[in-house]
Design an enzyme around this catalytic site. Structure first.
Site, PDB file in Angstrom:
ATOM      1  N   ASP A   8      89.855  51.573  46.900  1.00 30.75           N
ATOM      2  CA  ASP A   8      90.533  50.926  48.250  1.00 30.75           C
ATOM      3  C   ASP A   8      89.858  50.941  49.380  1.00 30.75           C
ATOM      4  OD1 ASP A   8      92.816  50.736  46.326  1.00 30.75           O
ATOM      5  OD2 ASP A   8      93.989  51.963  47.265  1.00 30.75           O
ATOM      6  N   ASP A 130     104.166  45.141  43.101  1.00 34.36           N
ATOM      7  CA  ASP A 130     104.512  46.439  43.752  1.00 34.36           C
ATOM      8  C   ASP A 130     105.868  46.665  44.335  1.00 34.36           C
ATOM      9  OD1 ASP A 130     101.497  46.698  43.559  1.00 34.36           O
ATOM     10  OD2 ASP A 130     101.436  45.362  45.153  1.00 34.36           O
TER      11      ASP A 130
END
Length: 241
Positions: A8, A130
């Site tokens: 990330d 998500d």
């Protein structure tokens, strides 16, 4: 089931968030391309790369790191975070990104989702689903979509999506283990190739996911923090699954 290491990116560094909270991020490397190289050396074949700045609509911040990762690693790369128009898709295609992950756009811009499928094919388009407490979050997990993940999954079936990444945000970055029940439900109810994400802390977690008794087996599982914290050996994990 394949093991997929994650990077990330935030301000060109490899970081991990805790439950999606940008105020609780930990920096692991200022040279994320070296992490990608180490993942390849340990047997990984696919990298899960997320532009966290892009997910918050801070576009272009991580482009140098993304390009360097793509240029220096043999890994296939699936990339998400801020892909919300045709131009971004075209740019990432040009630099050699293998799979595009659409999250916010999959909820708010079905025309772009259709465009991606029509122009790049079902194997290259992945939708990130998500959810926190069942509700899909968008815009870097900072906004509620107002849509339950089951309703979004129904939409995606109709749209012709074949690949999804499902993340239980409450587990992400916690090392508390994956939400096995959620994956069991999805794999028994929908036709997707599913990648699990969130909470992986050990080889046992991977084994639990790989041994779920479901109609469709998991396609893959993403792990990040467990690798960075030394709780999971990537080479051993890959050879054990």
């Amino acid at each position: 089931m394949i093991v997929i290491p994650a990077i990330d990116l935030f301000d060109n560094c490899a970081v991990r968030l805790f439950k999606g909270n940008y105020e609780e991020k930990k920096i692991y490397s200022s040279e994320p391309w070296k992490l990608a190289e180490s993942f390849a050396k340990n047997g990984a074949t696919l990298l899960h790369l997320v532009d966290l700045n892009g997910a918050r609509n801070q576009l272009g911040v991580n482009e140098d790191s993304i390009l360097k990762i793509r240029e220096t690693t043999s890994l296939k790369v699936q990339l998400g975070g801020g892909i919300r128009d045709k131009e971004k898709l075209a740019y990432y295609d040009k630099i050699g990104i293998n799979r595009f992950i659409l999250g916010t756009a999959a909820v708010t811009n079905p025309d772009l989702l259709k465009y991606a499928l029509d122009n790049y094919g079902k194997e290259r388009v992945v939708v990130a689903v998500d959810a926190r407490d069942g509700i899909v979050k968008i815009a870097g997990w900072e906004k509620d979509s107002g849509i339950h993940y089951r309703d979004l999954l129904e939409r995606l079936v109709k749209a012709g999506i074949e690949h999804i990444v499902f993340t239980d945000i409450a587990q992400d970055g916690t090392l508390a283990g994956p939400n096995l029940e959620a994956y069991r439900e999805i794999l028994n109810s929908y036709p997707f190739q599913v990648i699990a994400s969130g909470g992986i802390a050990s080889l046992k977690d991977l084994m639990d996911l790989s041994s779920l008794k479901t109609k469709i087996s998991l396609y893959g599982v993403i792990t990040g923090k467990a690798l960075y914290e030394g709780k999971l050996d990537l080479a051993k994990a890959i050879s054990s699954i």
